[in-house]
Design an enzyme around this catalytic site. Structure first.
Site, short mmCIF file in Angstrom:
data_model
loop_
_atom_site.label_atom_id
_atom_site.label_comp_id
_atom_site.label_asym_id
_atom_site.label_seq_id
_atom_site.Cartn_x
_atom_site.Cartn_y
_atom_site.Cartn_z
N TYR A 19 0.81 -1.04 0.00
CA TYR A 19 -0.22 0.17 0.12
C TYR A 19 0.83 1.29 0.11
O TYR A 19 1.72 1.43 0.96
CB TYR A 19 -0.82 0.04 1.28
CG TYR A 19 -1.97 -1.15 1.26
CD1 TYR A 19 -3.27 -0.78 0.54
CD2 TYR A 19 -1.86 -2.31 1.77
CE1 TYR A 19 -4.08 -1.78 0.51
CE2 TYR A 19 -3.00 -3.14 2.12
CZ TYR A 19 -4.29 -2.87 1.12
OH TYR A 19 -5.17 -3.69 1.06
N PRO A 61 -8.57 0.70 3.16
CA PRO A 61 -8.33 -0.90 3.22
C PRO A 61 -7.19 -1.20 4.15
O PRO A 61 -7.04 -2.36 4.44
CB PRO A 61 -8.14 -1.44 1.95
CG PRO A 61 -7.45 -0.02 1.07
CD PRO A 61 -8.10 1.07 1.85
#
Length: 681
Positions: A289, A365
């Site tokens: 990420y 997320p």
């Protein structure tokens, strides 16, 4: 243009829109409870790569109750440790801390990662098994309209929701990819960077072909169709919240790198180039990420997705992780998203149409919550809809879905709001740097967040299903139904009931400790006996059954339980077995070798069947096993080893009621409040 003429129509108890994790969890409940169900999805295929990947402890416990945790546990990569990387005095990143990924002792499972496609496969296989292949995902099917007949919503036998469906071609149901011709799949079409919806265009194309439409009349509809939910829009509901300026990219790659902690979960803050999270995956893969500091929203508040490519995302990662190197030859999937936190204005319409998962809340997320909270929404809702549709439970319990899960969604948004800003912020250079993020504050938020993210501290507020006094944190619930309103008992009296088993907080999931089967001495985690089959459990902590006075208390309780008018006998549909709706499980505290099942326990605790004999799987003992030690369940649950108590576990394993053995009237009232008792057709 061709017209459909008279459309074929049909009836179904439950129609599920969307076949992601929330939709499949809903369908799984229907399969386990024997409810006629259809599940449709506009996409032509299941997920094969990317999307969600984190499995929290509670989700694995739920999978175990459904029968497939072993598959997920074996395939997943287990997350053992988190490494924190922060800038040193010279500005270069260095490892500053290590903490356990899952708090020790919280659960028999730990956080793990496996891609969403495998999770969906486990669900599909389970649904096929328990529905005997009667429930199958119908792909390339899109809802066109939804109507609710408000004159029939309170009629238990009615089918008041009418949904018109359209069947799409293979081409229409295939999502567009961001980079045409690329061999690497992307998830941009699901990302919140996409605001426009393609349903109207797809419906128009489908209408041009004859025979593509049908009408379905349903008792209940569950919308699990994602953040841009068609179901939510059809109901006129909205998501309320805000988006931030933080844009993040995601890569699923097999990394080529000299970074030493690439197989650990890592939170990396660079001095000036943004932040990065490392999630080690199965099959040598790693998910990154990556904060995209060079991609910013435009005047409309949205980033230009056409400027985001895997190369741009990797370049950002290389800057953050410097002086270490990272590259890849194989990329499995990529996407990008803009951090935003939103909660739906409503969770249901007339207790007939429900929203679950991303359809009713969205967030970033990185905390591994999206798939988990979505599945847990459906896990809370599914059994309620199933039992109401079968006439076993009162429709009034359906109102508890919104009150229980809205609090969880809001808690998640509050947590994610703080966590995502701490993660995306620039590290403070020193104590005087007010604009920078304190790394100590970030670590504290990370550790507290892990406890929250585990899903094990979910605590449902008072209702007809949770008999307890309200707590300050529950004042935000929309449904003001507290335990005293249901039972007529004071808050003090309810607190005394909780004191009978302080290790089993009413409203939280039934924690698990090892106990032994009385008849064969096999050790079990007690939670393993709480299968997700739609049954409530009355758990009798029988105490020291060898004490004469205690034996008399147990016998008197069992006489009331076995009476023709008791909830235990009047909850079952006509012609069904005794424990179809409510199962009685016993845990006693005497020595196993000094007790006998047939001698010391009333028959109702181990019923006799003329075809299969006595039931040997309902009486357990808190004693030491030969090979797996001593669970000390009574001590851990805080239950008196001499006197015991009675606990009700809901079908979703959450504790609903606690009382003394003598309080059979209170136990009866609990079930009168949520189940349809008496003769049934």
């Amino acid at each position: 243009m061709a017209t459909d003429g008279t459309l074929p129509d049909s009836k179904v108890d439950v129609l599920i829109i969307g076949a992601g994790p929330a939709g499949l969890m809903s369908a799984c409940w229907m399969a386990h409870c024997g409810v006629t169900t259809r599940i449709v999805d506009k996409r032509n295929n299941k997920i094969y790569c990317g999307q969600a990947d984190g499995l929290q402890c509670r989700s694995l416990e739920i999978f175990d109750s459904l029968g497939f945790a072993d598959r997920a546990w074996k395939e997943a990569n287990h997350m053992i440790e988190i490494c924190m990387w922060n800038p040193g005095p010279d500005g270069a990143i260095r490892r500053s801390d290590r903490i356990p990924d899952t708090i020790v002792g919280l659960s028999r499972f730990q956080q793990s990662v496996i891609h969403q496609g495998r999770v969906e496969r486990f669900f599909l296989d389970n649904i096929k098994k328990y529905s005997k292949n009667t429930i199958q995902v119908e792909r390339g099917v899109l809802p066109e309209s939804l109507e609710i007949d408000e004159t029939k919503v309170e009629d238990d036998s009615a089918y008041p929701v009418t949904v018109k469906l359209r069947h799409l071609t293979e081409e229409e149901s295939t999502p567009e990819q961001q980079i045409n011709g690329s061999k690497v799949s992307d998830g941009i079409f699901r990302s919140n960077l996409i605001q426009e919806d393609d349903e109207d265009d797809l419906i128009r194309k489908s209408k041009s072909r004859a025979g593509t439409g049908e009408v379905v009349h349903a008792k209940y509809v569950i919308g699990c169709d994602g953040a841009r939910s068609w179901t939510r829009r059809a109901l006129g509901f909205e998501l309320q919240g805000e988006a931030t300026d933080f844009i993040w990219g995601v890569l699923d790659i097999i990394p080529i790198t000299d970074f030493p902690d690439i197989r650990m979960r890592c939170a990396i803050h660079s001095a000036e180039d943004g932040s990065l999270m490392v999630i080690p995956r199965e099959n040598k893969m790693v998910r990154l990420y990556i904060q995209l500091k060079e991609v910013t929203p435009d005047a409309s508040g949205r980033a230009d997705r056409s400027k985001i490519t895997p190369e741009i995302i990797l370049n950002a990662a290389q800057k953050i992780i410097s002086p270490y190197k990272i590259d890849y030859e194989y990329c499995d999937w990529w996407t990008a998203y803009q951090i935003g936190q939103r909660v739906g204005t409503d969770f249901d319409a007339h207790k007939r149409v429900f929203l679950a998962g991303d359809a009713v809340h969205t967030h970033s997320p990185k905390a591994g919550q999206g798939m988990n909270v979505s599945m847990q929404d459906a896990y809370n809702l599914g059994w309620k809809v199933a039992l109401a549709s079968k006439g076993i439970a009162k429709r009034s319990i359906l109102g508890t879905y919104g009150s229980e899960r809205r609090r969880i969604a809001q808690d998640l948004i509050d947590f994610d709001h703080r966590f995502s800003r701490l993660f995306s912020g620039r590290p403070a250079k020193d104590v005087m740097d007010e604009e920078g993020v304190s790394m100590e504050e970030f670590k504290d938020a990370f550790e507290k967040g892990n406890r929250f993210a585990s899903g094990l501290i979910v605590n449902y507020g008072p209702s007809e299903l949770v008999i307890k006094a309200p707590e300050p944190s529950e004042e935000g619930d929309q449904r003001k139904v507290d335990g005293s309103a249901v039972t007529g008992l004071s808050a003090d009296a309810l607190a005394k009931k909780q004191a009978l088993a302080p290790g089993l907080p009413i409203g939280m999931r039934f924690n698990s400790y090892k106990i032994l089967n009385q008849s064969d001495a096999r050790p079990w985690h007690f939670q393993e006996r709480l299968k997700s089959n739609g049954r409530f459990r009355v758990v009798l902590f029988a105490g020291n059954i060898l004490n004469l006075e205690q034996a008399k208390r147990v016998e008197k309780f069992c006489e009331a339980l076995d009476a023709p008018t008791s909830f235990y006998r009047t909850a079952n549909p006509a012609g069904s077995s005794l424990d179809t709706v409510i199962e009685v499980l016993t845990i006693h505290s005497a020595k196993r070798t000094e007790t006998e099942l047939l001698r010391d326990f009333p028959e109702v605790l181990h019923p006799f069947d003329p075809h299969t004999g006595w039931d040997y799987d309902k009486v357990f003992v808190d004693d030491e096993s030969y090979h797996e030690g001593f669970g000390d369940a009574y001590a851990n649950y805080g239950v008196d080893k001499e006197r015991g108590c009675v606990v009700v576990a809901r079908p979703d394993q959450h504790v609903g009621w606690i009382g003394e053995l003598e309080d059979f009237e209170g136990l009866q009232k609990y079930f009168e409040g949520c189940l349809v008792l008496g003769p049934k057709v």
